[in-house]
Design an enzyme around this catalytic site. Structure first.
Site, PDB file in Angstrom:
ATOM      1  N   GLY A  15       0.735  -1.214   0.014  1.00 20.14           N
ATOM      2  CA  GLY A  15      -0.225  -0.063  -0.075  1.00 20.14           C
ATOM      3  C   GLY A  15       0.890   1.343  -0.186  1.00 20.14           C
ATOM      4  O   GLY A  15       1.805   1.493   0.565  1.00 20.14           O
ATOM      5  N   THR A 144       5.170   1.831   5.742  1.00 18.79           N
ATOM      6  CA  THR A 144       4.020   1.529   5.878  1.00 18.79           C
ATOM      7  C   THR A 144       3.067   2.432   6.799  1.00 18.79           C
ATOM      8  O   THR A 144       3.402   2.787   7.853  1.00 18.79           O
ATOM      9  CB  THR A 144       3.518   0.078   6.080  1.00 18.79           C
ATOM     10  OG1 THR A 144       2.139  -0.172   6.584  1.00 18.79           O
ATOM     11  CG2 THR A 144       4.244  -0.466   7.412  1.00 18.79           C
ATOM     12  N   ASP A 146       0.585   1.402   8.180  1.00 18.30           N
ATOM     13  CA  ASP A 146       0.088   0.838   9.470  1.00 18.30           C
ATOM     14  C   ASP A 146       1.005   0.575  10.515  1.00 18.30           C
ATOM     15  O   ASP A 146       0.695   0.312  11.736  1.00 18.30           O
ATOM     16  CB  ASP A 146      -0.093  -0.640   9.113  1.00 18.30           C
ATOM     17  CG  ASP A 146      -1.323  -0.908   7.812  1.00 18.30           C
ATOM     18  OD1 ASP A 146      -1.802   0.198   7.657  1.00 18.30           O
ATOM     19  OD2 ASP A 146      -1.243  -1.948   7.204  1.00 18.30           O
ATOM     20  N   MET A 190      -7.735   2.978   9.045  1.00 17.80           N
ATOM     21  CA  MET A 190      -7.080   1.697   8.280  1.00 17.80           C
ATOM     22  C   MET A 190      -6.031   1.223   9.344  1.00 17.80           C
ATOM     23  O   MET A 190      -5.920   1.568  10.263  1.00 17.80           O
ATOM     24  CB  MET A 190      -6.296   2.048   7.064  1.00 17.80           C
ATOM     25  CG  MET A 190      -7.205   2.053   5.893  1.00 17.80           C
ATOM     26  SD  MET A 190      -6.217   2.273   4.484  1.00 17.80           S
ATOM     27  CE  MET A 190      -7.182   2.285   3.089  1.00 17.80           C
ATOM     28  N   GLY A 191      -5.312  -0.018   8.912  1.00 14.96           N
ATOM     29  CA  GLY A 191      -4.146  -0.281   9.776  1.00 14.96           C
ATOM     30  C   GLY A 191      -4.312  -1.927   9.837  1.00 14.96           C
ATOM     31  O   GLY A 191      -3.614  -2.507  10.905  1.00 14.96           O
ATOM     32  N   ARG A 192      -5.186  -2.482   9.360  1.00 10.80           N
ATOM     33  CA  ARG A 192      -5.197  -4.020   9.473  1.00 10.80           C
ATOM     34  C   ARG A 192      -5.475  -4.362  10.768  1.00 10.80           C
ATOM     35  O   ARG A 192      -6.406  -4.044  11.480  1.00 10.80           O
ATOM     36  CB  ARG A 192      -3.949  -4.561   8.521  1.00 10.80           C
ATOM     37  CG  ARG A 192      -4.378  -4.570   7.318  1.00 10.80           C
ATOM     38  CD  ARG A 192      -3.609  -5.984   6.392  1.00 10.80           C
ATOM     39  NE  ARG A 192      -3.783  -5.854   5.289  1.00 10.80           N
ATOM     40  CZ  ARG A 192      -3.060  -5.504   4.443  1.00 10.80           C
ATOM     41  NH1 ARG A 192      -1.919  -5.413   4.570  1.00 10.80           N
ATOM     42  NH2 ARG A 192      -3.395  -5.601   3.097  1.00 10.80           N
ATOM     43  N   LEU A 302      -7.922   8.137   1.616  1.00 11.36           N
ATOM     44  CA  LEU A 302      -7.393   9.599   2.011  1.00 11.36           C
ATOM     45  C   LEU A 302      -6.303   9.805   2.912  1.00 11.36           C
ATOM     46  O   LEU A 302      -5.537  10.552   3.035  1.00 11.36           O
ATOM     47  CB  LEU A 302      -8.490  10.174   2.393  1.00 11.36           C
ATOM     48  CG  LEU A 302      -9.948  10.523   1.736  1.00 11.36           C
ATOM     49  CD1 LEU A 302     -11.171  11.020   2.429  1.00 11.36           C
ATOM     50  CD2 LEU A 302      -9.748  11.502   0.330  1.00 11.36           C
ATOM     51  N   GLN A 303      -6.385   8.697   3.846  1.00  7.97           N
ATOM     52  CA  GLN A 303      -5.499   8.691   5.247  1.00  7.97           C
ATOM     53  C   GLN A 303      -3.875   8.645   4.767  1.00  7.97           C
ATOM     54  O   GLN A 303      -2.884   8.730   5.409  1.00  7.97           O
ATOM     55  CB  GLN A 303      -5.692   7.924   6.344  1.00  7.97           C
ATOM     56  CG  GLN A 303      -5.862   6.331   5.831  1.00  7.97           C
ATOM     57  CD  GLN A 303      -7.055   5.870   6.722  1.00  7.97           C
ATOM     58  OE1 GLN A 303      -6.817   5.687   7.892  1.00  7.97           O
ATOM     59  NE2 GLN A 303      -7.955   5.361   6.214  1.00  7.97           N
ATOM     60  N   ARG A 304      -3.807   7.953   3.367  1.00  9.80           N
ATOM     61  CA  ARG A 304      -2.680   7.555   3.149  1.00  9.80           C
ATOM     62  C   ARG A 304      -1.826   8.483   1.851  1.00  9.80           C
ATOM     63  O   ARG A 304      -0.919   8.254   1.476  1.00  9.80           O
ATOM     64  CB  ARG A 304      -2.412   6.192   2.836  1.00  9.80           C
ATOM     65  CG  ARG A 304      -3.239   5.673   1.619  1.00  9.80           C
ATOM     66  CD  ARG A 304      -3.054   3.949   1.335  1.00  9.80           C
ATOM     67  NE  ARG A 304      -3.802   3.563   0.108  1.00  9.80           N
ATOM     68  CZ  ARG A 304      -4.118   2.388  -0.156  1.00  9.80           C
ATOM     69  NH1 ARG A 304      -3.885   1.475   0.692  1.00  9.80           N
ATOM     70  NH2 ARG A 304      -4.654   2.179  -1.404  1.00  9.80           N
TER      71      ARG A 304
HETATM   72  O1  F6P Z   1      -1.010  -1.881   4.329  1.00  6.31           O
HETATM   73  C1  F6P Z   1      -1.598  -0.766   4.277  1.00  6.31           C
HETATM   74  C2  F6P Z   1      -2.982  -0.617   3.916  1.00  6.31           C
HETATM   75  O2  F6P Z   1      -3.286   0.803   3.581  1.00  6.31           O
HETATM   76  C3  F6P Z   1      -3.908  -1.041   5.178  1.00  6.31           C
HETATM   77  O3  F6P Z   1      -4.002  -0.008   6.006  1.00  6.31           O
HETATM   78  C4  F6P Z   1      -5.189  -1.570   4.328  1.00  6.31           C
HETATM   79  O4  F6P Z   1      -5.735  -2.603   4.996  1.00  6.31           O
HETATM   80  C5  F6P Z   1      -4.638  -1.974   3.094  1.00  6.31           C
HETATM   81  O5  F6P Z   1      -3.335  -1.373   2.842  1.00  6.31           O
HETATM   82  C6  F6P Z   1      -5.619  -1.766   1.784  1.00  6.31           C
HETATM   83  O6  F6P Z   1      -5.103  -2.301   0.833  1.00  6.31           O
HETATM   84  P1  F6P Z   1      -5.040  -2.051  -0.835  1.00  6.31           P
HETATM   85  O7  F6P Z   1      -4.273  -0.963  -1.040  1.00  6.31           O
HETATM   86  O8  F6P Z   1      -4.763  -3.069  -1.487  1.00  6.31           O
HETATM   87  O9  F6P Z   1      -6.633  -1.315  -0.916  1.00  6.31           O
END
Ligand code: F6P
Length: 412
Positions: A15, A144, A146, A190-192, A302-304
């Site tokens: 991600g 990451t 996360d 997010m953050g799994r 948005l958060q990333r």
């Molecule tokens: O690993 C980073 C992350 O943004 C997680 O927080 C989130 O669950 C996942 O990636 C989302 O995955 P993708 O980018 O495949 O939608």
């Protein structure tokens, strides 16, 4: 060896974050400054490389302005992948193919910017390299949002996402106070399976904002009945309620709350479920059980990718880990990842070091139990002290016509 080329290749994987391109710049610039002949960028990570997709980065990063814009450009400049390399003994052909491409390009050092899945790629490539006595060095560059990579104090990308989350949570709390009416807002972060990002919502608690009322992390089992009871109790003392939940919150039996919605099951090649919908599910439940105006807000991507409000500390460290990886590889290191080691919180001092990739790949670092309060619905002061230094200072976007400017790959 005289006449031997010192070419390097770098890829981005997993991600994206708002800081990942600063690490790319750190690798690129340090490699050039330390005498690399060519710096190649693999397109769409190792998956793209396997298909022969790569570029010569100096054809795309032309001057200091490009470097500054790229540091401020969100998402992965080179494109990314979620591609799991097979076990070496299961499919040596894949490795032969990758090493053939690397040898054709006369690669001296290989850098991969990513999280724990991406470190699995570095681990396998360096294991294979050792097996076939290849001189190519393999280095991991951490990234990451996360923040779930082990050993390193934190990961580049996390600080900027945490800054965005705290800022937007503050704005949402303000907005919730606009009417003299009861309202409940559930925000999904997010953050799994790690609550580092969701916990960052607590930073919105400051002199002009009381912060969210509850924060639920995936480190604790989630009990829906108790949650509704807590909401009812809060309603007795205040009108506007804001609750932060991690996308990965789950029931005691392991089922994610988002799996209780009717979203189709989707998984990536590492077997990770795509987690989305916890806030939506809980908002529907609150409407049914409590019956007041309720909203679900999913911060989602948005958060990333919010590069207009990055943490300067984060962008600087992202650059540093890229540079440190090049320095280490050029000094002969391989099969390692760069880590960040915190010396102190206040003043905040952090340095880079290198660590064995075998101890990092595929491990998920969780929020320690003692950094979550007794009742499991907020983070402690220790958590806040840990995150606060990582969101400090700003890096203003370079604006054109009122909008942040980004660097993009030009078509060949
Ligand atoms: O690993 C980073 C992350 O943004 C997680 O927080 C989130 O669950 C996942 O990636 C989302 O995955 P993708 O980018 O495949 O939608």
């Amino acid at each position: 060896m005289q006449g031997k080329k010192k070419n390097v290749i770098v890829g981005q994987s997993g991600g994206p974050t708002a800081a990942i391109n600063s690490s790319l710049v750190g690798v690129y610039k340090t490699a050039i400054d330390r005498g690399a002949d060519r710096v190649y960028g693999m397109l769409f990570g190792i998956q793209g490389l396997l298909e022969g997709k790569y570029v010569d980065l100096s054809e795309h990063i032309k001057n200091d302005l490009d470097i500054e814009i790229l540091k401020r450009t969100p998402s992965s400049f080179l494109g990314s992948c979620r591609y799991k390399l097979p076990e070496i003994e299961e499919n040596r052909e894949v490795y032969k193919k990758i090493f053939r491409i690397l040898e054709e390009l006369e690669i001296d050092s290989f850098f991969y910017i990513g999280g724990n899945d991406s470190m699995d790629t570095i681990k396998k490539l360096s294991d294979y390299g050792t097996e076939v006595h290849s001189p190519i060095r393999f280095m991991g560059v951490p990234k990451t949002i996360d923040n779930d990579l082990d050993v390193t104090d934190h990961t580049p990308g996390y600080g900027s996402a945490a800054k965005y989350i705290a800022s937007i949570t503050k704005e949402i709390i303000r907005d919730g106070l606009v009417y003299d009416l009861e309202s409940i807002t559930i925000i999904e972060i997010m953050g799994r399976n790690a609550g580092w990002l969701a916990g960052a919502a607590a930073l919105s608690n400051c002199e002009d904002c009381e912060g969210p009322d509850m924060i639920f992390l995936p480190e604790m089992d989630f009990d829906i009945e108790k949650f509704i009871e807590k909401v009812r109790n809060l309603q007795k003392i205040k009108k506007s309620i804001v609750i932060a939940v991690s996308e990965g919150i789950h029931l005691a039996d392991g089922r994610y709350i988002c799996e209780l919605t009717e979203t189709i099951d989707q998984t990536d090649s590492f077997g990770h479920k795509i987690l989305t919908g916890a806030a939506r599910y809980l908002a529907a439940k609150v409407i049914k059980e409590v019956g007041c105006k309720t909203r679900a807000i999913e911060f989602n991507t948005l958060q990333r990718c919010a590069s207009h409000i990055v943490s300067r500390v984060d962008i600087t460290e992202a650059f540093q880990v890229g540079g440190a990886a090049v320095k280490a590889a050029f000094e002969g290191e391989t099969g390692k990842m760069i880590i960040l080691k915190r010396i102190s919180d206040d003043p905040y001092i952090c340095v880079t070091d290198i660590f064995d990739i075998n101890k990092i790949a595929n491990v998920e670092k969780k929020v320690p139990r003692e950094w979550i309060n007794e009742s499991g619905d907020y983070v402690t002061q220790q958590f806040i002290n840990y995150v606060k230094p990582l969101i400090q200072s700003e890096l203003t976007p370079i604006m054109t016509n009122g909008l942040p400017r980004h660097l993009t790959l030009k078509d060949e």
